[in-house]
Design a protein around this motif. Structure first.
Motif, mmCIF file in Angstrom:
data_model
loop_
_atom_site.group_PDB
_atom_site.id
_atom_site.type_symbol
_atom_site.label_atom_id
_atom_site.label_comp_id
_atom_site.label_asym_id
_atom_site.label_seq_id
_atom_site.Cartn_x
_atom_site.Cartn_y
_atom_site.Cartn_z
ATOM 1 N N ASP A 37 17.526 8.770 -29.644
ATOM 2 C CA ASP A 37 17.222 8.953 -31.078
ATOM 3 C C ASP A 37 18.121 8.123 -31.991
ATOM 4 O O ASP A 37 18.067 8.249 -33.220
ATOM 5 C CB ASP A 37 17.300 10.440 -31.466
ATOM 6 N N GLY A 38 18.974 7.246 -31.394
ATOM 7 C CA GLY A 38 19.808 6.363 -32.214
ATOM 8 C C GLY A 38 21.157 6.960 -32.565
ATOM 9 O O GLY A 38 21.994 6.285 -33.186
ATOM 10 N N TYR A 39 21.387 8.210 -32.205
ATOM 11 C CA TYR A 39 22.696 8.833 -32.438
ATOM 12 C C TYR A 39 23.517 8.784 -31.150
ATOM 13 O O TYR A 39 22.968 8.618 -30.065
ATOM 14 C CB TYR A 39 22.534 10.296 -32.861
ATOM 15 N N HIS A 40 24.817 8.975 -31.303
ATOM 16 C CA HIS A 40 25.701 9.049 -30.139
ATOM 17 C C HIS A 40 26.038 10.501 -29.871
ATOM 18 O O HIS A 40 26.345 11.250 -30.801
ATOM 19 C CB HIS A 40 26.990 8.269 -30.380
ATOM 20 N N GLU A 41 26.005 10.853 -28.596
ATOM 21 C CA GLU A 41 26.494 12.170 -28.208
ATOM 22 C C GLU A 41 28.008 12.158 -28.447
ATOM 23 O O GLU A 41 28.682 11.202 -28.051
ATOM 24 C CB GLU A 41 26.172 12.374 -26.714
ATOM 25 N N LEU A 42 28.529 13.153 -29.127
ATOM 26 C CA LEU A 42 29.979 13.132 -29.360
ATOM 27 C C LEU A 42 30.572 14.532 -29.331
ATOM 28 O O LEU A 42 29.863 15.536 -29.433
ATOM 29 C CB LEU A 42 30.314 12.417 -30.685
ATOM 30 N N VAL A 43 31.874 14.569 -29.162
ATOM 31 C CA VAL A 43 32.622 15.813 -29.334
ATOM 32 C C VAL A 43 33.790 15.477 -30.250
ATOM 33 O O VAL A 43 34.538 14.522 -29.999
ATOM 34 C CB VAL A 43 33.134 16.394 -27.999
ATOM 35 N N LEU A 152 20.010 17.349 -42.684
ATOM 36 C CA LEU A 152 20.428 16.358 -43.687
ATOM 37 C C LEU A 152 21.395 15.325 -43.111
ATOM 38 O O LEU A 152 21.400 14.171 -43.540
ATOM 39 C CB LEU A 152 21.073 17.067 -44.879
ATOM 40 N N GLY A 153 22.239 15.718 -42.160
ATOM 41 C CA GLY A 153 23.203 14.763 -41.590
ATOM 42 C C GLY A 153 24.128 15.437 -40.609
ATOM 43 O O GLY A 153 24.314 16.659 -40.647
ATOM 44 N N SER A 154 24.752 14.625 -39.756
ATOM 45 C CA SER A 154 25.567 15.158 -38.666
ATOM 46 C C SER A 154 26.796 15.935 -39.157
ATOM 47 O O SER A 154 27.254 16.859 -38.496
ATOM 48 C CB SER A 154 26.065 14.003 -37.796
ATOM 49 N N ASP A 155 27.346 15.528 -40.324
ATOM 50 C CA ASP A 155 28.596 16.150 -40.801
ATOM 51 C C ASP A 155 28.345 17.266 -41.815
ATOM 52 O O ASP A 155 29.307 17.884 -42.290
ATOM 53 C CB ASP A 155 29.485 15.089 -41.472
ATOM 54 N N GLY A 169 27.096 17.683 -29.864
ATOM 55 C CA GLY A 169 25.764 17.117 -30.117
ATOM 56 C C GLY A 169 25.976 15.803 -30.843
ATOM 57 O O GLY A 169 26.734 14.946 -30.401
ATOM 58 N N ARG A 170 25.349 15.634 -32.026
ATOM 59 C CA ARG A 170 25.709 14.461 -32.839
ATOM 60 C C ARG A 170 26.746 14.856 -33.892
ATOM 61 O O ARG A 170 27.038 14.101 -34.819
ATOM 62 C CB ARG A 170 24.465 13.810 -33.463
ATOM 63 N N GLY A 171 27.304 16.052 -33.745
ATOM 64 C CA GLY A 171 28.359 16.559 -34.641
ATOM 65 C C GLY A 171 27.933 17.847 -35.331
ATOM 66 O O GLY A 171 28.725 18.498 -35.988
ATOM 67 N N SER A 195 30.586 0.725 -43.109
ATOM 68 C CA SER A 195 29.315 1.397 -42.847
ATOM 69 C C SER A 195 29.407 2.147 -41.508
ATOM 70 O O SER A 195 29.769 1.555 -40.484
ATOM 71 C CB SER A 195 28.195 0.351 -42.820
ATOM 72 N N THR A 196 29.083 3.440 -41.528
ATOM 73 C CA THR A 196 29.175 4.260 -40.307
ATOM 74 C C THR A 196 28.324 3.679 -39.164
ATOM 75 O O THR A 196 28.836 3.511 -38.045
ATOM 76 C CB THR A 196 28.773 5.720 -40.611
ATOM 77 N N PRO A 197 27.020 3.351 -39.391
ATOM 78 C CA PRO A 197 26.235 2.781 -38.285
ATOM 79 C C PRO A 197 26.868 1.523 -37.710
ATOM 80 O O PRO A 197 26.875 1.310 -36.497
ATOM 81 C CB PRO A 197 24.885 2.458 -38.938
ATOM 82 N N LYS A 198 27.446 0.683 -38.597
ATOM 83 C CA LYS A 198 28.055 -0.586 -38.143
ATOM 84 C C LYS A 198 29.256 -0.302 -37.222
ATOM 85 O O LYS A 198 29.455 -0.998 -36.219
ATOM 86 C CB LYS A 198 28.497 -1.363 -39.401
ATOM 87 N N VAL A 199 30.035 0.726 -37.540
ATOM 88 C CA VAL A 199 31.222 1.034 -36.730
ATOM 89 C C VAL A 199 30.780 1.558 -35.355
ATOM 90 O O VAL A 199 31.314 1.157 -34.320
ATOM 91 C CB VAL A 199 32.141 2.049 -37.456
ATOM 92 N N PHE A 200 29.779 2.442 -35.329
ATOM 93 C CA PHE A 200 29.249 2.929 -34.036
ATOM 94 C C PHE A 200 28.711 1.764 -33.213
ATOM 95 O O PHE A 200 28.950 1.672 -32.000
ATOM 96 C CB PHE A 200 28.138 3.956 -34.263
ATOM 97 N N GLU A 201 27.982 0.860 -33.886
ATOM 98 C CA GLU A 201 27.397 -0.301 -33.193
ATOM 99 C C GLU A 201 28.497 -1.181 -32.596
ATOM 100 O O GLU A 201 28.383 -1.650 -31.456
ATOM 101 C CB GLU A 201 26.645 -1.090 -34.273
HETATM 102 O O1 C5P Z 1 24.013 11.814 -39.408
HETATM 103 P P1 C5P Z 1 24.408 10.762 -40.371
HETATM 104 O O2 C5P Z 1 23.276 10.364 -41.278
HETATM 105 O O3 C5P Z 1 25.664 11.088 -41.136
HETATM 106 O O4 C5P Z 1 24.773 9.487 -39.514
HETATM 107 C C1 C5P Z 1 24.873 8.203 -40.083
HETATM 108 C C2 C5P Z 1 24.763 7.153 -38.998
HETATM 109 O O5 C5P Z 1 25.906 7.181 -38.154
HETATM 110 C C3 C5P Z 1 23.587 7.325 -38.053
HETATM 111 O O6 C5P Z 1 22.428 6.721 -38.550
HETATM 112 C C4 C5P Z 1 24.077 6.616 -36.783
HETATM 113 O O7 C5P Z 1 23.950 5.218 -36.895
HETATM 114 C C5 C5P Z 1 25.560 6.922 -36.802
HETATM 115 N N1 C5P Z 1 25.881 8.111 -35.988
HETATM 116 C C6 C5P Z 1 25.830 8.026 -34.604
HETATM 117 N N2 C5P Z 1 26.103 9.106 -33.834
HETATM 118 C C7 C5P Z 1 26.467 10.290 -34.402
HETATM 119 C C8 C5P Z 1 26.544 10.415 -35.801
HETATM 120 C C9 C5P Z 1 26.246 9.296 -36.567
HETATM 121 O O8 C5P Z 1 25.505 6.960 -34.050
HETATM 122 N N3 C5P Z 1 26.740 11.331 -33.630
#
Ligand code: C5P
Length: 320
Positions: A37-43, A152-155, A169-171, A195-201
């Motif tokens: 789904d484009g998100y990262h699994e994280l803890v 709405l968002g992971s955080d 999960g994704r947070g 940019s958050t996506p750029k840092v994950f990438e």
């Molecule tokens: O969930 P949120 O909209 O805050 O996430 C912003 C972006 O951060 C996501 O589109 C994704 O690129 C990246 N992200 C991720 N894995 C997560 C949370 C965020 O890759 N667990």
């Protein structure tokens, strides 16, 4: 009509509700593989700190949004005042869920650094959910608010929750951490955003480049034990963030800031979330003053702030 009925003119509908919501830092951030789904699994271990935004929701016709600085030196540059703001989307989502009209005038008074990796936008969304729920009398249960927050968002769920908590999960899955002692922080607000996506990438690219196997994300048991101890030096040594090398690759000055804080005697130095904000754990006021001075002297910060944690999540602070 009895005297009692005289008083009964329906439920109290406030004119304005104010919610105060804290920023977060991540005491640890362990990033796993990229999911389909484009998100990262994280803890992660979220920690709410005493830098706040305030959201006021006022009764109105239609939906509107204004963004203003909370303090003279707070920065609001680049924060959208339309449907691109997560707080706007939060109001719409709640209205749709509760089947009410999205009638509200939202004012966001910002003090949480913008695009800093401190979840300011997510905090505003959580606060907007809580404020509109009170304003509209929709009376959602805590778990319903949490579910809307996660959409709405992971955080966003953590901003409702506050304190110190594990996010997985994704947070968005939150498990409270008990007995976390109070910690003092110096926070360096870098003069720019990431940019958050750029840092994950970039984190993924670095891992591919190094052909590194990606472990399942986890919380280091040392961090849990030391958090209960409240010993700044031990907690400082246990802080970690898998996104830090990627953030430094994108903005090498962040590495210089971490070095400056460490050299000034910080017990721990870390990039917050996806950065570029850096946070420094300090052991008392003398250490805080020294670290603060060195960070200011670096000339790399838009602001240097002090904060303590953990603090509670979004709370209604005024209703009238
Ligand atoms: O969930 P949120 O909209 O805050 O996430 C912003 C972006 O951060 C996501 O589109 C994704 O690129 C990246 N992200 C991720 N894995 C997560 C949370 C965020 O890759 N667990």
């Amino acid at each position: 009509m009895t005297a009692l009925e005289d008083w009964d003119d329906g439920p109290f509908r406030p004119e304005a509700v104010t919610v105060r919501v804290p920023a977060k830092i991540n005491l640890s951030l362990s990033v796993g593989p990229l999911r389909p789904d484009g998100y990262h699994e994280l803890v992660t271990v979220f920690h709410a700190v005493s830098l706040y935004d305030e959201i006021v929701a006022r009764a109105a016709r239609g939906l509107s949004l204004t963004v203003e600085p909370l303090r003279r030196d707070s920065d609001v540059a680049g924060v959208p005042d339309d449907e691109h703001n997560l707080a706007w989307r939060a109001a719409l989502l709640l209205a749709e869920y509760a089947r009410v009209e999205p009638d509200v005038r939202l004012t966001i008074r910002k003090d949480i650094p913008v695009a800093g990796g401190m979840a300011g936008g997510s905090a505003d969304a959580a606060a907007a959910l809580l404020a509109c729920d009170r304003l509209w009398g929709t009376g959602l249960r805590r778990d319903e608010l949490h579910d809307l927050a996660a959409r709405l968002g992971s955080d966003v769920p953590f901003a409702l929750h506050g304190g110190t908590a594990i996010g997985s999960g994704r947070g968005e899955h939150i498990t409270p951490v008990l007995a976390a002692a109070g910690l003092e922080w110096v926070i360096a607000v870098y003069d720019g955003g990431l940019s958050t996506p750029k840092v994950f990438e970039t984190c993924d690219t670095r891992r591919r480049r190094d052909s590194r196997e990606i472990p399942e994300p986890s919380v280091h048991p040392d961090l849990m034990t030391t958090l209960r101890s409240g010993d700044a030096l031990r907690v400082g040594a246990a802080l970690y963030n898998d996104l830090q090398p990627a953030a430094i690759e994108l903005l090498p000055e962040i590495g210089d800031l971490l070095e400056a804080g460490r050299a000034a005697g910080a017990a721990g130095a870390l990039v917050s979330g996806s950065g570029p904000t850096t946070v420094f754990l300090v052991d008392g006021p003398v250490s805080a003053a020294e670290v603060e001075e060195q960070l200011r002297a670096s000339g790399l910060c838009r602001a240097v702030r002090r904060a303590r944690g953990p603090v509670p999540g979004a709370l209604v602070s005024n209703v009238r």
